[in-house]
Design a protein around this motif. Structure first.
Motif, PDB file in Angstrom:
ATOM      1  N   PHE A 261      13.425   0.762 -13.052  1.00 49.62           N
ATOM      2  CA  PHE A 261      12.540   1.775 -12.492  1.00 49.62           C
ATOM      3  C   PHE A 261      13.365   2.815 -11.752  1.00 49.62           C
ATOM      4  CE2 PHE A 261       9.956   3.295  -8.855  1.00 49.62           C
ATOM      5  CZ  PHE A 261       8.973   3.971  -9.587  1.00 49.62           C
ATOM      6  N   ASP A 262      13.045   4.096 -11.973  1.00 52.43           N
ATOM      7  CA  ASP A 262      13.752   5.204 -11.331  1.00 52.43           C
ATOM      8  C   ASP A 262      13.077   5.492  -9.989  1.00 52.43           C
ATOM      9  OD1 ASP A 262      15.168   7.383 -10.561  1.00 52.43           O
ATOM     10  OD2 ASP A 262      14.580   8.680 -12.238  1.00 52.43           O
ATOM     11  N   THR A 263      13.719   5.125  -8.901  1.00 54.34           N
ATOM     12  CA  THR A 263      13.118   5.294  -7.574  1.00 54.34           C
ATOM     13  C   THR A 263      13.051   6.742  -7.134  1.00 54.34           C
ATOM     14  OG1 THR A 263      15.212   5.012  -6.403  1.00 54.34           O
ATOM     15  CG2 THR A 263      13.967   3.017  -6.914  1.00 54.34           C
ATOM     16  N   SER A 264      13.774   7.639  -7.813  1.00 56.01           N
ATOM     17  CA  SER A 264      13.710   9.044  -7.405  1.00 56.01           C
ATOM     18  C   SER A 264      12.340   9.646  -7.651  1.00 56.01           C
ATOM     19  CB  SER A 264      14.781   9.854  -8.145  1.00 56.01           C
ATOM     20  OG  SER A 264      14.521   9.873  -9.538  1.00 56.01           O
ATOM     21  N   THR A 265      11.508   8.963  -8.444  1.00 55.61           N
ATOM     22  CA  THR A 265      10.154   9.465  -8.693  1.00 55.61           C
ATOM     23  C   THR A 265       9.200   9.136  -7.542  1.00 55.61           C
ATOM     24  OG1 THR A 265       9.530   7.417  -9.836  1.00 55.61           O
ATOM     25  CG2 THR A 265      10.480   9.189 -11.172  1.00 55.61           C
ATOM     26  N   LEU A 266       9.636   8.316  -6.593  1.00 54.42           N
ATOM     27  CA  LEU A 266       8.792   7.992  -5.451  1.00 54.42           C
ATOM     28  C   LEU A 266       8.696   9.193  -4.518  1.00 54.42           C
ATOM     29  CD1 LEU A 266      10.040   4.354  -4.748  1.00 54.42           C
ATOM     30  CD2 LEU A 266       7.878   5.061  -5.804  1.00 54.42           C
ATOM     31  N   PRO A 267       7.618   9.298  -3.756  1.00 54.23           N
ATOM     32  CA  PRO A 267       7.373  10.530  -2.980  1.00 54.23           C
ATOM     33  C   PRO A 267       8.369  10.787  -1.864  1.00 54.23           C
ATOM     34  CG  PRO A 267       5.737   8.846  -2.485  1.00 54.23           C
ATOM     35  CD  PRO A 267       6.483   8.358  -3.685  1.00 54.23           C
ATOM     36  N   ALA A 268       8.988   9.731  -1.280  1.00 53.32           N
ATOM     37  CA  ALA A 268       9.874   9.957  -0.134  1.00 53.32           C
ATOM     38  C   ALA A 268      10.777   8.749   0.032  1.00 53.32           C
ATOM     39  CB  ALA A 268       9.059  10.177   1.143  1.00 53.32           C
TER      40      ALA A 268
END
Length: 918
Positions: A888-895
């Protein structure tokens, strides 16, 4: 043959076991007549005076007619060991009443203005006599005039010194300019009384002089120097204080009574006005072997039943109201000590007694069982000895206690207490067993008290104490406790449940106490406290207790030593739980010269204590469920990317990179003590709003702490909110929600005594949030009966603190409790341990980009990410639906921040882990 039978009959009459036939006597206050023989209901006596003329013997019974009221005091007569004298009831209806009051006139009252009425030629006990009367109007107890009418005033200044007459008495002067307007004459206060309050009791003295121009009053010596610092007081015993409905004042010299009757009208035909006059209902002075049952005692000056050095006394199913003490049972302390043996008070009801319900001293083989108590000693201007006499003026030692008992081999069990001014039960002595009592709302008039107060060498077990808070928030640190051994030793305190108190169990200089298997739930300050004020080790044993807090500011254990010497107490195998904070578990002050130490569980274990103790598994960041954020942050410079603008620190503060994320602030102390890093908020705090606080912190010492505090921007700098957090070498993300105490301009403070630490991402913002119901997230179920009971569990699925699944209902042993933790909803962010916990592995963690996930669970059903506030951040079910593996690419999380991964297996299991996105 006839002569032989006659001789045998004479011999039988002379044998000691051939007792005379018992007599039965009847008393009827309405249909009786003292000239009758009293042998049958139809020929009953009329008065107590006639009963007192009887030469009662063992086995005799005196019956009072139900529904009648009898005035006067019974002089009890002694029975014999197997043939007691019995005082009881006959007929139908309510229990007969023994009334200790006399009637006052209901006609001839004159208006004195302001709703006050006055009557001359009234015969009452003087206000300043040793045992003054109380006044009752239509069954309602009236209040001796006092100022203020409820609570206490706060003097502006109190000065004085020890006159040398007593170690603890002070000649005092106090000043309160607020007295000048209501009391413009010196005679308003001179000769009246001042009652001073401190955390430990009250003391009453006479005012000798008063200057209405300044509000300055002087009194004779007053015991207790605490008045100098605390300055709480009220005034009484003066006509000037008569300004509220249901107040009264009596001038004994003029035989004049003033009353302000409710409704603004004087008494009329059909009303009753009574003044307590007789000291006792039944006076059993050295009168053994009596039984009193099914009688109501009302309005005596001192006690309903006075049993002094009288063995083998049984009091059953009686009712007591409106006197100082319901039942007084005394031996003497000697030397030599004289104990009162075989006194039994069973199934009685005590209501609105003005000092104690049962005051029993020097008992031996006593039984106090199945009695109920309500509203015991909760009004400070009633039941007092108005004659100024230091501590005894308002009953420091015996004020507001349901049962006060001392002696040996005595059982106090299955009593119910509701609303006591001081303790529910104060009891102790070798062989004294206090069991199965339920105490609700003690400490209504004092802070330095407890629901149960063991007096040493006794056993207190399977009792339930609830809602012990104390009346004065400024003295919260001094009490109120659930269970409170104060300077005692050798008690066993086990299997009790304490719920909703300031301090759960508090050992004040108590030694060799055994505290084990108790449950303390919801203490506001500390679940357990222990301190030492005299030399010698405490040698207390504190093991296998459950300390469950639901207040983020509460600690589990507070230990204070006031002497610099080694201590020894066995503290181990307890459970410390607080779903809202992991720190501090323990607050410790090793000795008088050391600062306070704060420990999390790991650090506390390192001291050698609680090595086998466990902590809770359910964690929540705060007590609210957050739905959305509202507006921007109230901190102007929260990430320090542009420097330290708007922030202030007394020592060294600098901007660094590469420690947390981007740029952050490093705070370093150049001197000792706690240091404050602060900024003004851009908007006023509002009590109608709820606020989210978020920050990142790291501490190279790995043992530090930081307090987040909001303070009013004013001269006094009142604290509006404060929360304490643990700092470690590893980066920590904290987020919580609060509601301020006032609507003011405020500043945010980060306070720490760490030598060095880093802060970043400090956010304060309004949120739309709802307070989470603690009773559904972490309910405590209680069985307050003497038999095992099945109790319904709140709707939902729960686990107990041993990780056993609980739903539907649970069977509890007598006088026991169980704490549950909801498995569904916000409380399930961190699941309870299980015999086998399926593993969820994330790597790398923390991460800035992709994270590999391995979910070793029995078939994946759903997989969802939540942020630290429990809000859904992403659905990643598709990544794990085949074999539990995915990236999972965590950079897609909001913050950036802390996230929770929830994986639900196909069998209904819920599994969690955390990871941090940098």
């Amino acid at each position: 043959m006839r002569r032989a039978v006659l001789r045998l009959g004479v011999c039988l009459c002379l044998l000691p076991w051939a007792a005379a036939a018992a007599d039965t006597w009847y008393v009827d206050a309405r249909a009786g007549n003292d000239t009758f023989d009293g042998r049958t209901p139809a020929s009953a006596f009329r008065s107590i005076a006639r009963v007192n003329q009887l030469a009662l013997k063992g086995g005799d019974t005196v019956y009072f007619h139900r529904g009648d009221v009898f005035f006067g005091e019974i002089a009890a007569k002694a029975g014999s060991p197997s043939r007691p004298v019995v005082y009881g009831a006959y007929g139908n209806g309510d229990a007969p009443v023994l009334c200790g009051a006399t009637s006052l006139p209901v006609t001839g009252w004159t208006s004195a203005g302001r709703g006050i009425f006055v009557h001359d030629n009234v015969s009452m006990t003087a206000m300043n006599d040793g045992e003054p009367a109380n006044l009752f109007f239509n069954g309602r107890v009236l209040t001796p005039a006092r100022h203020p009418n409820e609570g206490y005033l706060v003097a502006q200044a109190v000065t004085g010194g020890n006159p040398g007459s007593h170690c603890c008495e002070y000649s005092l002067v106090f000043t309160d300019s607020a007295l000048r307007m209501p009391f413009p004459r010196a005679t308003d206060l001179v000769g009246t009384h001042v009652t001073a309050y401190d955390p430990y009791g009250v003391s009453t003295r006479e005012i000798r002089s008063y200057d209405p121009a300044t509000g300055r009053a002087a009194m004779d010596t007053l015991r207790g120097a605490a008045f100098i610092g605390n300055r709480l007081y009220f005034l009484s015993a003066g006509l000037a204080y008569l300004d509220a409905d249901d107040e009264w004042y009596y001038d004994a010299a003029a035989r004049r009574l003033w009353v302000r009757f409710a409704g603004g009208r004087p008494p009329a035909a059909g009303d009753t006005l009574l003044a307590s006059s007789t000291s006792f209902g039944i006076n059993a002075w050295q009168t053994p072997h009596i039984v009193v049952r099914d009688i109501s005692f009302r309005n005596q000056k001192i006690a309903g039943i006075w049993c002094i050095r009288s063995d083998d006394v049984t009091i059953e199913r009686c009712h007591f109201t409106g006197m100082k003490h319901g039942v007084q049972v005394w031996g003497s302390g000697g030397p030599p000590e004289v104990r009162v043996r075989l006194v039994r008070v069973i199934g009685c009801r005590f209501e609105h007694t003005l000092r104690t319900g049962i005051d029993a001293r020097n008992l031996e083989e006593g039984t106090l069982r199945g009695n109920t108590f309500s509203d015991i000693g909760i009004r400070n201007a009633l039941g007092q000895n108005s004659k100024p006499d230091q501590w005894r003026g308002y009953g420091y030692y015996d004020y507001g206690i349901g049962i006060q008992a001392s002696g040996i081999n005595t059982v106090i069990e299955e009593n119910r207490m509701l609303r006591c001014g001081r303790q529910g039960i104060t009891a102790g002595g070798p062989g004294v067993h206090v069991r199965g009592n339920v105490i609700d709302e003690p400490c209504l008039s004092y802070n330095d008290c407890g629901g149960l107060m063991p007096l040493g060498a006794s056993v207190h077990e399977e009792n339930i104490v609830r809602s012990s808070y104390g009346p004065f928030p400024q003295f919260a640190a001094n009490g109120a406790r659930g269970i409170y051994p104060d300077f005692r030793s050798g008690d066993t305190i086990r299997n009790n449940t304490v719920i909703g108190v300031v301090v759960g169990i508090g050992l004040t200089n108590a030694k060799q106490e055994h505290v084990t298997r108790n449950t303390v739930y919801g203490a506001r300050v500390a679940a357990f406290t222990m301190n030492r004020k005299t030399p010698g080790p405490l040698q207390n044993t504190v093991t296998s207790n459950t300390f469950f807090s639901v207040d983020p500011l509460a600690c589990s254990l507070r230990w204070e030593n006031f002497l610099m010497e080694p201590d020894a107490s066995d503290i181990d195998s307890n459970r410390y739980w607080n779903p809202y904070t992991e720190f501090p578990v323990v607050r410790q002050k090793p000795d008088s010269s050391s600062g306070e130490l704060l420990w999390d569980l790991r650090g506390w274990r390192g001291t050698g204590h609680d090595r086998n103790t466990t902590a809770g598994f359910a964690t929540l960041p705060h007590e609210y469920r957050v739905f959305d954020t509202l507006g921007v942050s109230l901190v102007a410079n929260s990430t320090f990317e542009t420097g330290l603008q708007g922030w202030f620190f007394s020592d060294s503060a600098s901007i660094v990179e590469g420690v947390l994320d981007g740029r952050c602030v490093r705070l370093k102390k150049n001197s000792t003590g706690g240091k404050t890093f602060w900024t003004m908020l851009t908007q006023r705090l509002d009590t109608a709003n709820t606020y989210l606080v978020r920050f990142s912190v790291s501490d190279p010492s790995n043992i530090g702490r930081v307090a987040i505090r909001f303070r009013e921007d004013a001269a006094v700098w009142n604290v509006l909110h404060e929360r304490l957090f643990l700092t470690t070498r590893a980066r920590r993300e904290y987020a919580y929600v609060f509601r301020p105490k006032a609507q003011v301009r405020a500043r945010l403070e980060c306070v720490s005594s760490n030598s060095q630490y880093w802060l970043d991402n400090i956010v304060v913002t309004r949120v739309n949030a709802a307070l989470l119901p603690v009773d559904s997230l972490f309910p405590i179920l209680v069985n307050e009966s003497g038999a095992a009971r099945r109790i319904d569990v709140p709707r939902g699925v729960y686990v107990d603190l041993d990780s056993n699944l609980v739903r539907g209902s649970v069977v509890l042993a007598p006088y026991s409790s169980v704490i549950l933790v909801a498995r569904d909803g916000p409380a399930a962010l961190a699941p309870p341990p299980a015999p086998r916990v399926p593993r969820i592995t994330l790597w790398p963690n923390p991460t800035r980009g992709a994270v590999e996930i391995l979910a070793d669970v029995p078939g994946v059903h759903t997989a969802v990410l939540y942020d630290a506030l429990g809000r859904r951040a992403a659905d990643i079910t598709a990544l794990l639906e085949i074999d539990g593996r995915g990236t999972f690419d965590t950079s897609t999380l909001p913050a950036p921040g802390m996230y929770i991964l929830e994986v639900c297996d196909t069998h209904g299991g819920r599994h969690f882990t955390r990871f941090q996105r940098l």
